[in-house]
Structure formats: C-alpha cells, structure tokens
Design a protein around this motif. Sequence first.
Motif, PDB file in Angstrom:
ATOM      1  N   LYS A   1     -64.197  90.016  23.493  1.00 40.07           N
ATOM      2  CA  LYS A   1     -63.001  89.214  23.263  1.00 40.07           C
ATOM      3  C   LYS A   1     -63.317  87.782  22.849  1.00 40.07           C
ATOM      4  CE  LYS A   1     -62.195  88.246  28.196  1.00 40.07           C
ATOM      5  NZ  LYS A   1     -61.198  88.371  29.274  1.00 40.07           N
ATOM      6  N   ASP A   2     -64.404  87.196  23.347  1.00 41.30           N
ATOM      7  CA  ASP A   2     -64.754  85.833  22.941  1.00 41.30           C
ATOM      8  C   ASP A   2     -65.108  85.790  21.461  1.00 41.30           C
ATOM      9  OD1 ASP A   2     -64.325  84.906  25.504  1.00 41.30           O
ATOM     10  OD2 ASP A   2     -66.434  85.107  26.099  1.00 41.30           O
ATOM     11  N   ASN A   3     -65.892  86.765  21.039  1.00 41.12           N
ATOM     12  CA  ASN A   3     -66.252  86.832  19.623  1.00 41.12           C
ATOM     13  C   ASN A   3     -65.031  87.089  18.755  1.00 41.12           C
ATOM     14  OD1 ASN A   3     -67.212  89.024  17.288  1.00 41.12           O
ATOM     15  ND2 ASN A   3     -68.527  87.215  17.468  1.00 41.12           N
ATOM     16  N   ALA A   4     -64.150  87.976  19.219  1.00 40.23           N
ATOM     17  CA  ALA A   4     -62.940  88.276  18.459  1.00 40.23           C
ATOM     18  C   ALA A   4     -62.058  87.046  18.321  1.00 40.23           C
ATOM     19  CB  ALA A   4     -62.166  89.406  19.134  1.00 40.23           C
ATOM     20  N   GLU A   5     -61.893  86.315  19.411  1.00 42.41           N
ATOM     21  CA  GLU A   5     -61.062  85.111  19.370  1.00 42.41           C
ATOM     22  C   GLU A   5     -61.649  84.079  18.423  1.00 42.41           C
ATOM     23  OE1 GLU A   5     -58.777  82.142  22.508  1.00 42.41           O
ATOM     24  OE2 GLU A   5     -60.445  83.382  23.194  1.00 42.41           O
ATOM     25  N   ALA A   6     -62.968  83.926  18.422  1.00 42.87           N
ATOM     26  CA  ALA A   6     -63.614  82.945  17.555  1.00 42.87           C
ATOM     27  C   ALA A   6     -63.479  83.337  16.088  1.00 42.87           C
ATOM     28  CB  ALA A   6     -65.080  82.803  17.946  1.00 42.87           C
TER      29      ALA A   6
ATOM     30  N   THR B   1     -55.195  90.602  25.610  1.00 47.25           N
ATOM     31  CA  THR B   1     -56.400  90.359  26.397  1.00 47.25           C
ATOM     32  C   THR B   1     -57.224  89.219  25.823  1.00 47.25           C
ATOM     33  OG1 THR B   1     -56.481  92.700  27.024  1.00 47.25           O
ATOM     34  CG2 THR B   1     -58.503  91.434  27.298  1.00 47.25           C
ATOM     35  N   VAL B   2     -57.280  89.149  24.502  1.00 44.91           N
ATOM     36  CA  VAL B   2     -58.081  88.112  23.841  1.00 44.91           C
ATOM     37  C   VAL B   2     -57.494  86.735  24.066  1.00 44.91           C
ATOM     38  CG1 VAL B   2     -58.861  87.233  21.611  1.00 44.91           C
ATOM     39  CG2 VAL B   2     -59.018  89.675  22.122  1.00 44.91           C
ATOM     40  N   GLY B   3     -56.224  86.558  23.793  1.00 42.65           N
ATOM     41  CA  GLY B   3     -55.679  85.212  23.914  1.00 42.65           C
ATOM     42  C   GLY B   3     -54.170  85.146  23.935  1.00 42.65           C
ATOM     43  N   GLY B   4     -53.504  86.255  24.246  1.00 37.07           N
ATOM     44  CA  GLY B   4     -52.055  86.225  24.365  1.00 37.07           C
ATOM     45  C   GLY B   4     -51.343  86.195  23.031  1.00 37.07           C
ATOM     46  N   VAL B   5     -50.138  85.657  23.054  1.00 39.98           N
ATOM     47  CA  VAL B   5     -49.283  85.645  21.870  1.00 39.98           C
ATOM     48  C   VAL B   5     -49.916  84.851  20.737  1.00 39.98           C
ATOM     49  CG1 VAL B   5     -47.047  84.887  20.982  1.00 39.98           C
ATOM     50  CG2 VAL B   5     -47.181  86.007  23.216  1.00 39.98           C
ATOM     51  N   THR B   6     -50.627  83.783  21.048  1.00 39.23           N
ATOM     52  CA  THR B   6     -51.250  82.963  19.994  1.00 39.23           C
ATOM     53  C   THR B   6     -52.226  83.780  19.166  1.00 39.23           C
ATOM     54  OG1 THR B   6     -51.030  80.979  21.361  1.00 39.23           O
ATOM     55  CG2 THR B   6     -52.608  80.905  19.538  1.00 39.23           C
TER      56      THR B   6
END
Length: 727
Positions: A66-71, A497-502
């Motif tokens: 999830k950190d990599n996906a968010e980045a 899971t990654v970062g919500g609605v944003t």
Amino acid sequence: MSQNATPPASTAGMKNADPKSQQPSAGKNTPAADAGPEATTRVNKAVFFGSAFGVLGIALWAIVAKDNAEAVIGSMVGWVSTNMGWYYFLIVTAVVVFVLFAAVSRVGRTKLGPDHSKPQFGMFTWAAMLFAAGIGIDLMFFSVSEPVSQYLAPPQGEGGTAEAARQALVWTLFHYGITGWALYALMGLALGYFSYRHNLPLSIRSALYPIFGKKIEGPMGHAVDIAALLGTIFGIATSLGIGVVQLNYGLNFMFGIPENLSVQIGLIALSVVMATVSVVSGVEKGIRRLSELNVILAVALMLFILATGKTNFLLDGIVQNIGDVVSRFPAMTMDTFAYDKPTEWMNAWTLFFWAWWIAWAPFVGLFLARISRGRTIRQFVLGTMTVPFLFIVLWISIFGNSSLELVMGGNMAFGDAAMSHPERGFYSLLAEYPAVPLTAAVATFTGLLFYVTSADSGALVMSNFTSHLKDADSDGPEWMRVFWAVATGLLTLAMLTVGGVTTLQNATIVMGLPLSLLLVFIMLGLYKALRVENSLNDSYRASLPGIITGRSSDLRGGRTWRQRLSRAMSYPGRRQTIRFAEAVAVPALQEVEAELKAQGAETALTVTTVEPCGIRSIDLQLPMGEERAFKYQIYPVQYETPSYATRRADPDDHYYRMEVFSQEGSYGYDLMGYTKEQVITDVLDHYEQHLEFLHLNRAAPGNTVLVEDQVAKDNWESDFDMQEETK
C-alpha cells in the motif's frame, strides 16, 4: 457519479403474442458475424480476462504494497495535473460543444433506431427515469461539503466573503452540472446510435467502426473495451468508497457504531451480498422499486429542509445560483488557472470531477441508451442535459445555501466539520433542523439504497461490456455479474486501505485519462456517421417531391379523386392484403429486377412469407460497389382498426398496411391500392433518391457504409406493434 442507473429489464411485456410476425428484414450493414448479434450470449474472453486481471492485479498491489501504491498513484496524479490539466479542460468543453451542435443541427432529427421506431417509454416516464439517473449518495456527500469548502478556501480570492459564498455554489453546480451530463449524453448517443440504428454490438468499440472498420474486432477493439471497463470500475469504486465513509458516519451518528475500516469492510460486503441476491433471486424489479422509493425520499428530504429552513433565502439563492451558472459557465469551462494555478485544489475538485464523470460515462451512457431507443438525437441530448440537472440545481442550492447560511451566521464548528470531514457535513446539517432522528434515518436509508443499486447495476453493466450479447436488449450471464460485484468491492476495499477517499479520487484522475482519449475517437466516429445522415436528408429534399409520403407515385399514376378517397377509407384485412401482395407487389418488383438485370446490374430479390399472417414480404436489394446498397422492401405491418373506420375488412379489428422500408427503416406510407405501374414508379423514385444520396457523398468514396461487410440481418423490431409496456 453514483447514479441510480439500473438498466430496464430485457424481458418486458410486449403487446403482441408473436413479436416475430412484425420483424421486417432491415438489411442493415453489419460487421462480420462475430460482431453482430449472437445466437446466444457468451463471454468475450479477451475483454473479460484482460480487465479482470487488470482490476484484481491493481487491487492486490494496493493491499500488499500500500505504501508503494500510494506513492505511485500520487506521483502519477502530480504528473497529470501538471502536464495534462489543460487537456481535461479542453476535452470536456469539446464534448459539450459537440453534443449541443448535434442536437440543434438538422441531424438532431435522426432517431436512435430505425426511422419508424417509436420510444419505448412515454415522455413523463422517460423524464422520470432521467431524473432518477441524476442522484446518488455522492450528491449527498458533496452538496454540503463542497459549498462550505469553496466558501472557506476558494481557489482564488479571499474566503469568507459574500463573493466567495456566491462563487462557492457556482463551483459546486459547475462540477455537478452541464459538462458532466454532456459526457453522459455523448456516450449514450454513441451506444444508442450505432447499436439501435446500425445493428452494431452495444459496446464502446462500435463507435469507432466508421474510423477503423473491422480492425476493432481484434486487439484494438479489445483494448478499447478494457479501457472503458477499467475506467468504469474505478468510477464505481470511488462512488462506493464515498458511500461507505458516508454510511459509516451515519451509523455512528445514529447508533454510535465506530468509524473504522472493519465497519467499512462490512458495508462493502453488504453491497456485494445484496447485488448477488439480486442476481440469483431475480429481484431486479424489487431493487428498481426501491430505487424509485429513493427518489421520493430524496425529494421529501429536500422539501423538508426548504420548508423548515429560511425559505425566502433559499428561494432567492436558487434563482441567483441559476443566473450565476448561466452567466459564468463559458469562462469557467476553459479556466485552467494558467497564471496562478492552485494545483492541490484542482486535483481535489475540477480534475477529479472531470475524470470521475468520464469514468462513469460508459455506465450511465448504457443506461441512457437503453431507455431512449426511438428518441431523436435532439430529444435525447436536450433531455439528458436538462432534466437531471434541474433536480441537481434544486438539491445543491437548497442544501448548499442552508450550509452556507449556518457558516455565515457564525457556526464555524459546523463549517470545520463539513470541510475537514466531508462525510459528516450532511448529518451535521440535519442536526441543525427539527426531527433529526427521523431525517437522519431517512438519509441513511436513502444512501444505503443508492449505494446498493450502484453496486448492482454497475456489476450488470460490466458483465455486458465483457460479453458478446445476443442482442442489444440482452444482459451478460449472472455469474459474471456476481464476479464484477465482488471485484468492485475488492477494489473499493483496496483503495480505502491505501489512503481512503483521497486515494480513490487520485486513482480516478489517472484511470480517466486513457478513457478520455476514447472520447476523441467517439466524436470523430459520430461526426463521420452523422455527416452521412445529413447527406441522406439532403438527398430526400433534392429528389422528387412526394417520395417520403408516396404521393409522387399517386400523382403520376393518374389516380382519380374518387379512387384516392376509396383508398383512404379502406382498412384492408388479411385476404385483401394477400391478394395485393400476390397480384401487384411481387410482380412489380420482379419486373424491376428483370429490367435491372437486363441493364447489367447485380440484384437480389427475396420473397418470404411473414408468419403468422401469411402475407408476402418482398425485398429488392442492389449492391452499389463500395457504397451503401440500395434497398426497397415492401412489408406487411398490422394495426388495430380505428373506431372511426366505416369499412372494416377484418372481423378481428385489425388491418394491414404494405409499407416501404429502406436501410434506415419505414417511410411510413402505405402501398395498398396502388397499381403495378405505380409501385414500379415508387421503386424508381427511391432508386433515384439513393443515387442522389451517393452523389452528395462523392467527395469521400466509401464513406456511406459504416461497416465493411454487408450482411442482411432480420434484427429490427417493428415498433408499430412491439412497443414495450410501461406501467
């Protein structure tokens, strides 16, 4: 957008016991057999597996890393907003101009279906369905949070001023307004036009046929449909993610249930289970009834706020908001903030909304096309762009101005909650009004139903996009609908899971980009096809004056006024119609065919018996090289005998007309009572008109044929006796 867009059932009741008795052989230009209607619905393996692996791969990547996906998603959004923001503004503006031009131009009279087709639904029912398509749980989410956010932190200028309040409502209506519905209108227009008028599959690739021809049946077409499906599922996942957060707070507000990921997983599971139940138990009609109940509850909630709030202020606001949108829209639609760009604001609002509308366009466009067969392009576009928006204007003006009135009155706690925690805004507003337990319960119930019907109908549409449908009114297999309901829930969970609605908003911006490229090609394909429609209309005007009504043959044949009156008052039954077909129609077209062959032409004359009436249908076709073939068909159409008829030929209270059909449908006039010479004259009138049509298109050889293979298909419903009943 989380529209209530459940497509109408394909098994609706029909007025005649044997619908096949009224199906003329339309002879439409269709692609190869694998692109036309199927014998049975089957899976489109390339599109299904390509899109399924794509969705599941992205979902698992987001869950596992999830950190990599968010980045990665964040960096991609940054690149899009920096380099492609102008493109999003330009493409959506082009769509608005294109669909409005199509509506107001001469081609706006063209029908989404054969020329003789009639709308399945009456005007009121159709408008009500458009209205229902315009609201969803995301509208509850943003109708409070966005006006407050734009008022306190506008993209330019000082917040908290009267001008900021005025502009706050305009921004909200701009993001939920004409532009988005133009995107829906374009996609619905493309799907309806190419499917119902030209017998192409009800898929996005069909709109590209005028440009790429049979190439869309290979990897190119698969890529188009996969891109459309990926964009659609991210748009739906975003709506469901917003719905999950909103409903979670609603349950917390009413029952103290905590706001956390576990509860949200439960709500996602609920939507998947209810969508699955809808599939296996056949309760789609029940879900639709609940959807209609949603509309009633939403209107009741809106009127409650209007009545118990500052009514005069809200009514003043509605009028001013409409005026501001009309006056400021042209400048806003092209405002890229080139000299002072609020990048973060654009990502959170305008770019997100444009990408979101684009992602939802195939989904809602399919729904709009399915309910609009038989409507003209003008009716379809203007109805789609006005009816839902009128409700949205009322909803946003009432709830948005009510929210601003609280903040401007000094209630900053409410303002901070609506801006920082947008899912709390709607319930916080209701808390300021009487009967909050009841209104909160109504809001939660309404939101829950919108949430579930979005999941259900979204799964249905995606199953259609990944299937070869046997006809445009069929749906994909039930197991596939269950699969897409589960896949959408999994993707929603992954993004939350990654970062919500944003993160869901950011992913939508990225996924909307490739789908937006399709809009360009869809407009080019429609432009080419509608140019041909214009030429066809021009050829009618340039041809002999009575060709459309059949009067030219009547006048040339020297028919007396008594003969004309006798024919006008006649309502021929089956036997009389059979005699006309055998003694006049068949010999007339046989003579024309013989003379054409003597002149060196290649012809095809088909005489078939229409069951169960036993009357002959005569179909003459003449290939025209690489251009559209000439077609003249005489086909029996049954009608109920009117009460004013003085001469009834059939005791069963129905009569027949021998109507003339071309490639585009019925011309709407009757040949009964014509002599053989008059029928021949009518054929020649139409042949000369067709040559005029080809002459008008001489500058672009081959452009009168939208598809390459000309395969006659008996796939047009006769809309005279097969109108879908709406109750």
